[in-house]
Design an enzyme around this catalytic site. Sequence first.
Site, PDB file in Angstrom:
ATOM      1  N   CYS A   1       5.611   4.915  19.940  1.00  0.00           N
ATOM      2  CA  CYS A   1       4.632   4.767  21.013  1.00  0.00           C
ATOM      3  C   CYS A   1       5.053   3.647  21.960  1.00  0.00           C
ATOM      4  CB  CYS A   1       3.251   4.474  20.443  1.00  0.00           C
ATOM      5  SG  CYS A   1       1.968   4.307  21.706  1.00  0.00           S
TER       6      CYS A   1
ATOM      7  N   CYS B   1       0.162  -2.437  21.456  1.00  0.00           N
ATOM      8  CA  CYS B   1      -0.993  -2.819  20.640  1.00  0.00           C
ATOM      9  C   CYS B   1      -0.517  -3.709  19.483  1.00  0.00           C
ATOM     10  CB  CYS B   1      -1.702  -1.587  20.110  1.00  0.00           C
ATOM     11  SG  CYS B   1      -2.177  -0.403  21.404  1.00  0.00           S
TER      12      CYS B   1
ATOM     13  N   CYS C   1      -0.517  -2.380  15.766  1.00  0.00           N
ATOM     14  CA  CYS C   1      -0.061  -1.033  15.432  1.00  0.00           C
ATOM     15  C   CYS C   1       1.401  -0.946  15.018  1.00  0.00           C
ATOM     16  CB  CYS C   1      -0.309  -0.097  16.609  1.00  0.00           C
ATOM     17  SG  CYS C   1       0.073   1.626  16.222  1.00  0.00           S
TER      18      CYS C   1
ATOM     19  N   CYS D   1      -8.521  17.098  12.015  1.00  0.00           N
ATOM     20  CA  CYS D   1      -8.179  16.130  13.053  1.00  0.00           C
ATOM     21  C   CYS D   1      -6.680  15.900  13.105  1.00  0.00           C
ATOM     22  CB  CYS D   1      -8.883  14.805  12.796  1.00  0.00           C
ATOM     23  SG  CYS D   1      -8.582  13.583  14.080  1.00  0.00           S
TER      24      CYS D   1
ATOM     25  N   CYS E   1     -10.394  18.273  16.082  1.00  0.00           N
ATOM     26  CA  CYS E   1     -10.463  16.887  16.530  1.00  0.00           C
ATOM     27  C   CYS E   1      -9.044  16.394  16.787  1.00  0.00           C
ATOM     28  CB  CYS E   1     -11.128  16.027  15.461  1.00  0.00           C
ATOM     29  SG  CYS E   1     -11.124  14.265  15.832  1.00  0.00           S
TER      30      CYS E   1
ATOM     31  N   CYS F   1     -15.603  10.072  19.424  1.00  0.00           N
ATOM     32  CA  CYS F   1     -15.424   9.204  18.260  1.00  0.00           C
ATOM     33  C   CYS F   1     -14.810   7.914  18.778  1.00  0.00           C
ATOM     34  CB  CYS F   1     -14.517   9.873  17.232  1.00  0.00           C
ATOM     35  SG  CYS F   1     -14.092   8.824  15.820  1.00  0.00           S
TER      36      CYS F   1
ATOM     37  N   ARG G   1     -18.247   4.943  10.425  1.00  0.00           N
ATOM     38  CA  ARG G   1     -17.148   5.263   9.529  1.00  0.00           C
ATOM     39  C   ARG G   1     -16.393   4.030   9.068  1.00  0.00           C
ATOM     40  NH1 ARG G   1     -17.219  10.012  12.811  1.00  0.00           N
ATOM     41  NH2 ARG G   1     -17.322  11.812  11.435  1.00  0.00           N
TER      42      ARG G   1
END
Length: 350
Positions: free
Chosen positions: A58, A62, A65, A102, A133, A193, A265
């Site tokens: 990616c 972040c 991550c 998902c 999802c 979400c 969650r």
Amino acid sequence: MPAHTDGLRHDWTKEEVEALIALPFPELMFRAQETHRQHFDPTKVQISTLLSIKTGGCPEDCAYCPQSARHGNGVKAERLMAVEAVMKEARAAKAAGAGRFCMGAAWRSPKERDMEQVCAMIEGVKSLGLETCVTLGMLDSDQTSRLKEAGLDYYNHNLDTSEEFYGAIITTRSYQERLDTLANVRDAGINVCCGGIVGMGEDLSDRASLLMTLANLPKHPESVPINLLVRVEGTPLSTAEEVDPITFIRIIATARIMMPKSHVRLAAGRENMTDEAHALAFLAGANSIFCGEKLLTTPNPAEHRDRQLLSTLGMTPMVQHESEMGSKRPAVPEHATAEHNCSKQVEAVS
């Protein structure tokens, strides 16, 4: 702020939220449990799973991550899975009792060639009778429309932290870009979400600001994942100070009070939580967990541990018709237990 037809508050102030988080713990837990029981069966927990359809590489930075190409943590970049490979996983999930499937991809945003393939995955999964999802990064209105047309039911896109603290965690996309994606998703008629991460160095004010932003959205997210930072070697936050369980539970309880009809969650970080911390989280209003050995690239409790924990607590997995937003069901009989195979009770969601 204009009145909302859903009967829920969308006008929280940061001062109000800070005061909620800082309540004496017994009072906070009582209010959260009282709110939870008004909208959900407190003995039921939604069991969820997640498939990584494209791992690593990616371009975002972040700080938490391990999939960022900017961090030297050794996570190998992989290509987007083939449609048939995803379908194989989806068929297995349905055979195991899944109602929703998902798919997560480590992207800043999907490219045109990606969209075609992902839409094919969504259409294929939908054809199996499963809810769909995905989490793919930032989306524009055209992309959300295409995903909706393909049959997408839910989209995951977290805010991660407060707008004030955001720049210390991510510099490659703005907070407003995240909000714009959420608006595009909602405008397309896709369920949202959206949640955040606790333990990245933020303070009480930042945690309150995150929850305020979530609750003040035009519509509360259908699901609100609260992650506990997983400190991964090679990421900038690998040495972040650990958050004590009570502090984490306070955020769970406050989220439940502020967004009473949403599924709250327990997401990343459960591997390091004790059974006692899990029990407190459920008492605070958490009513969903992820089942499976991994959450994308980070560890998750083994299936047998979750099964034993739910059995010990006298809790049972939600079935599909009970997983609607704010659906309260009668309590299970006292003799009922959670002696079910997690994979056969799973409802795969982000």
